[in-house]
Design a protein around this motif. Structure first.
Motif, short mmCIF file in Angstrom:
data_model
loop_
_atom_site.label_atom_id
_atom_site.label_comp_id
_atom_site.label_asym_id
_atom_site.label_seq_id
_atom_site.Cartn_x
_atom_site.Cartn_y
_atom_site.Cartn_z
N ILE A 147 0.81 -1.22 0.00
CA ILE A 147 0.00 0.00 0.00
C ILE A 147 0.84 1.28 0.00
CG2 ILE A 147 -0.31 0.05 2.52
CD1 ILE A 147 -3.29 0.61 0.40
N GLY A 148 1.91 1.29 0.78
CA GLY A 148 2.74 2.49 0.83
C GLY A 148 3.41 2.78 -0.50
N THR A 149 3.68 1.73 -1.27
CA THR A 149 4.33 1.94 -2.57
C THR A 149 3.31 2.27 -3.65
OG1 THR A 149 4.25 -0.43 -3.06
CG2 THR A 149 6.27 0.41 -2.07
N CYS A 150 2.04 1.95 -3.41
CA CYS A 150 1.00 2.23 -4.41
C CYS A 150 0.39 3.61 -4.24
CB CYS A 150 -0.11 1.19 -4.32
SG CYS A 150 0.34 -0.41 -5.03
N THR A 151 0.17 4.02 -3.00
CA THR A 151 -0.59 5.25 -2.75
C THR A 151 0.35 6.45 -2.66
OG1 THR A 151 -0.50 4.71 -0.43
CG2 THR A 151 -2.51 4.10 -1.58
N GLN A 152 1.09 6.64 -3.70
CA GLN A 152 2.05 7.75 -3.72
C GLN A 152 2.20 8.27 -5.14
OE1 GLN A 152 6.25 6.64 -4.15
NE2 GLN A 152 5.76 4.94 -2.78
N GLU A 153 2.88 9.38 -5.23
CA GLU A 153 3.03 10.10 -6.49
C GLU A 153 3.64 9.23 -7.60
OE1 GLU A 153 5.54 13.40 -5.71
OE2 GLU A 153 5.34 14.23 -7.73
N LEU A 167 -2.03 9.03 -1.03
CA LEU A 167 -2.46 9.05 0.37
C LEU A 167 -1.26 9.03 1.32
CD1 LEU A 167 -5.39 6.47 0.17
CD2 LEU A 167 -5.49 8.94 -0.09
N ASN A 168 -0.09 8.88 0.77
CA ASN A 168 1.11 8.85 1.59
C ASN A 168 2.07 9.93 1.13
OD1 ASN A 168 1.09 6.70 3.63
ND2 ASN A 168 0.51 5.48 1.86
N GLY A 169 2.64 10.62 2.09
CA GLY A 169 3.57 11.70 1.76
C GLY A 169 2.85 13.01 1.51
N ILE A 170 1.67 13.18 2.12
CA ILE A 170 0.92 14.43 1.94
C ILE A 170 1.57 15.53 2.79
CG2 ILE A 170 -1.32 15.55 2.28
CD1 ILE A 170 -2.49 12.65 2.13
N PRO A 171 1.94 16.66 2.18
CA PRO A 171 2.53 17.75 2.99
C PRO A 171 1.48 18.35 3.93
CG PRO A 171 2.85 18.10 0.62
CD PRO A 171 1.85 17.01 0.77
N VAL A 172 1.80 18.40 5.19
CA VAL A 172 0.86 18.97 6.17
C VAL A 172 1.62 19.86 7.15
CG1 VAL A 172 -0.83 17.08 6.11
CG2 VAL A 172 1.09 16.93 7.70
N THR A 173 0.87 20.77 7.76
CA THR A 173 1.42 21.50 8.90
C THR A 173 0.78 20.92 10.16
OG1 THR A 173 -0.33 23.14 8.69
CG2 THR A 173 1.76 23.64 7.61
N VAL A 174 1.54 20.96 11.23
CA VAL A 174 1.03 20.46 12.51
C VAL A 174 1.27 21.54 13.56
CG1 VAL A 174 1.24 18.65 14.27
CG2 VAL A 174 1.63 18.08 11.85
#
Ligand code: SF4
Length: 751
Positions: free
Chosen positions: A300-306, A738-745
């Motif tokens: 999943i981590g390798t599929c849901t990315q750019e 869905l993985n590696g989305i830039p976010v602020t926290v």
């Protein structure tokens, strides 16, 4: 009192297909255990299986068709429900055209034989190009790379887990997910045995998952950087003269192109962006090359990315270059007993795959295997113009929670003129429907894993009859599909089900008989229908597929499988370990493994541009990833107390260093924001996550009104897809990022 009854069934809740022993009395489940005699799972089950008892009795489950009137739901008869659908749907299609209807299919359909066999009839009747599914949210990159390399959509090699000696896992947590695009009950046992026989497991993941904790080695990788890392392994293999495809050489095209494509991605250059140092990359490449039985697996981590398709492709490139594709202990092709496209037609070559036969209206994204990206659904509904989606059918899906920028999709769903859902819950999506049609309870259905056995690490076949009879008057799922298909085909809400079923069956037979190399004699369709009688529905189709399949009896031509054989084996039939299948498994036009298909070669330019321009930096943002929990798979599981009790699991995982920098402590509320939206979520500090990365599990956020999922509402959590961005996709597959989305926290103000 009636005596208890024991039934054997396949668990339908995840891809592992474990065998269950279910003790019932009348309509009550007394106990659920693992079936010790199951030929595949040997008694193993996970905690989710026990939830079937609670699901069976869940008072929130919809048992009768419902129609919405002025925000009130009323129960109606089946006939009234279908009449309502005809009245609501057909004028829209008559006025605005067939593309005014969209169909969305959720992930549970992959476990459902009625859906898999009757969805094509529904789609043919609908004649819409607006077909969407969960596949473009989690797995389409793998399907695209497999189709381009090997010729069919599910020709996806799986690790030969029980014989491998070296397993490199990327973006996968099978100890928790129990395997995905890799059907393997008891992953924990299989991985432990791998290590006990001297094998090695290496995990690459931005999170030290449970699988990583039990592995020999784990390396953090920056989210979205798998393609760089995998290319660096390829680069090392060429650089150090370790490329050895062995017997695959004569069946492989494009080897030199791969060498050329990998040249810029030296371990030293990749190390600076991926987070894995160059010496580690070289060591992993050498270990892969040296092991006589190794497999690379990405999920999943390798599929849901750019760069999802490139990552998925590179996984199998590595399996080929190291000679591990299609050899025992490597990555192998299962041979399923029924329904696989790589066991029909002429062995060794075929038409391959084609994409882009039509495009999405708003963004112009290409169709993939007949689907448009789920990330486009909201804009297709909320953007005015010719071809705008005005009506929707959802089939066991909850896109309002599970697809990117779900706030936008929820707003869009509210504007639809008409919506129909086949579902067991009034949830975040179905609350927008005008009509909800409940399928039979999960244990009142026939079960055979038509799709998942195509991905199994051991060849097996297991049929389960329904544990419970359907309630009097209730419709089976295939009947729902056919009645909807009848309406969409203009036959009205009272279409003759038996005739429609015969039509669907006849079409299937004709297609099979017309294939070169068919296992069915060129007999008349009528004769074959006689041989299949008196079965109807999915059982009849399954019997046909089994008998005409690679282990089938070819309708009496020789000994072999039929549905009757499976019915006589309630614990399943062991069809043996995976066997080498190249070249017969290939269905590419060239009859070769296409190591450098043109669409992929083109996409490498995008990766290279990103690599050279340094766009892979996070520009000061944290990077958001998902997280999987053993007791959660689909959002509906959150309505089962047995799976949600205990500590709150929907929290923001953050590294101690990042937490200190942001002045966050455990239990604080944090605001996480992306381009798409923001959420407020409790903080959980853990050094299991890579610095600079935060994680939120998916499927939560049961806070909306007009739903009826009472337990889920009590432990609502937040919806991570408020943060995921529908604009960001992997262009080759249309898959959501869905993985590696830039976010602020930042710390939320405490009230
Ligand atoms: S691992 Fe999957 S198939 Fe097996 S019992 Fe658990 S949920 Fe069911």
């Amino acid at each position: 009192m009636t005596a208890p009854k024991i039934s054997y069934a396949t668990c339908p809740l995840c891809e592992a297909t474990c065998g269950l022993e279910i003790e019932t009395r009348e309509r009550e489940i007394l106990s659920i255990r693992g079936d010790a005699q199951d030929v595949f799972s040997h008694g193993y089950i996970c905690p989710k299986a026990y939830s079937l008892k609670e699901l069976h009795a869940d008072p929130d489950c919809i048992r009768e068709p419902m129609v919405r009137r002025d925000d009130k739901w009323i129960n109606v008869s089946w006939d009234d429900a279908f009449a309502e659908i005809e009245r609501g749907l057909m004028p829209i299609l008559d006025e605005s055209g067939r593309n005014a209807l969209a169909i969305y299919v959720g992930n549970p359909n992959a476990h459902n034989i009625a859906s898999l066999l009757y969805l094509p009839a529904l789609l043919q009747s609908a004649k819409t190009q607006n077909f969407y599914s969960a596949s473009t949210v989690d797995q389409m990159p793998k399907q695209v790379s497999a189709g381009l390399m090997f010729g069919t959509v599910l020709s996806i090699p799986v690790p030969d887990l029980d014989r491998t000696e070296y397993l490199l896992l990327l973006g996968a947590n099978p100890l928790v997910s129990n395997g995905s695009l890799m059907t393997a009950p008891d992953m924990r046992g299989r991985l432990r045995r791998l290590r006990q026989r001297g094998g090695k497991v290496v995990v690459i993941d931005p999170y030290r998952t449970r699988t990583a904790q039990e592995a020999d080695e784990h390396y953090f990788i920056k989210p979205g950087h798998d393609a760089y890392f995998l290319f660096a392994l390829v680069n090392t293999l060429f650089d150090e003269g370790l490329v050895a495809p062995g017997r695959l050489t004569e069946y492989t095209a494009g080897l030199e192109q791969v060498r050329w494509l990998a040249e810029p991605f030296t371990p030293e250059r990749v190390a600076t962006t991926s987070g894995i140092d160059a010496s580690t990359i070289r060591i992993i490449a050498r270990e892969l090359a040296a092991s006589p039985r190794a497999a690379v697996y990405g999920r999943i981590g390798t599929c849901t990315q750019e760069f999802g398709t490139l990552s998925s492709w590179l996984v199998d490139v590595l399996n080929v270059l190291t000679g591990n594709l299609d050899r025992e202990g490597g990555a192998m092709f299962p041979k399923a007993a029924a329904g696989s496209r790589n066991t029909t037609g002429t062995p060794g070559h075929g038409r391959g795959v084609r994409f882009g036969r039509w495009k999405s209206r708003v963004r112009g994204l290409p169709e993939i295997y007949g689907e448009l990206p789920a990330s486009c659904l909201a804009e297709e509904i909320d953007t005015p113009g010719e071809g705008q989606v005005r009506a929707l059918i959802t089939l066991a899906g909850n896109p309002a929670l599970s697809t990117p920028n779900s706030n936008r999709l929820q707003r869009a769903l509210g504007t639809l003129q008409f919506m129909v859902s086949i579902d067991i819950y009034l949830n975040e999506t179905t609350r927008y429907a005008n009509v909800i049609l409940p399928p039979p309870p999960v244990l009142a259905r026939t079960h055979y894993d038509l799709a998942l056995y195509q991905l199994a690490v051991h060849n097996v076949a297991h049929f389960s009859a329904p544990v419970f009879e359907r309630e009097a008057g209730a419709l089976d799922e295939w009947e729902l599909f056919l009645r909807l298909a009848g309406i969409l085909a203009g036959q009205g809400s009272q279409a003759h089900l038996s005739m429609l079923d015969d039509f669907v069956m006849t079409t299937l037979i004709q297609r099979e008989v017309a294939q070169d190399g068919s296992n069915v004699e060129k007999r008349e369709v009528g004769k074959l229908l006689e041989l299949l009688a008196p079965r109807r529905g999915p059982e009849r189709m399954l019997d046909f597929l089994l008998r005409s399949g690679p282990y089938g009896d070819a309708f009496g031509r020789h000994e072999g499988l039929s549905l009757a054989t499976l019915e006589a084996h309630p614990h399943g039939i062991d069809l043996g370990p995976l066997q080498p299948r190249i070249p017969e498994v290939l269905r590419t036009p060239s009859g070769k493994i296409e190591l450098a298909p043109q669409p992929i070669v083109e996409d490498v330019k995008r990766l290279l541009t990103s690599f050279e321009q340094g766009l892979t930096s996070s520009n000061g943002h944290m990077l958001l990833i998902g997280r999987r929990d053993l007791r959660s798979n689909n959002s509906w599981m959150h309505n089962l107390h047995v799976l949600t009790k205990g500590k709150e699991r929907c929290s923001l995982h953050i590294h101690p260093g990042d937490a200190a920098h942001l002045e966050l402590v455990n239990g604080n509320m944090a605001i996480v924001a992306s381009r798409a939206g923001s959420v407020e979520i409790p903080v959980e500090i853990t050094d299991a996550i890579m610095p600079g990365v935060v994680s939120i599990p998916h499927g939560w956020g049961h806070t909306l009104t007009m739903t009826k999922t009472r337990i889920a509402s009590e432990m609502a959590g937040v919806n991570t897809n408020i943060l995921s961005d529908e604009v960001e996709i992997d262009p080759l597959s249309g898959n959501a990022v869905l993985n590696g989305i830039p976010v602020t926290v930042e710390k939320a103000h405490q009230s």
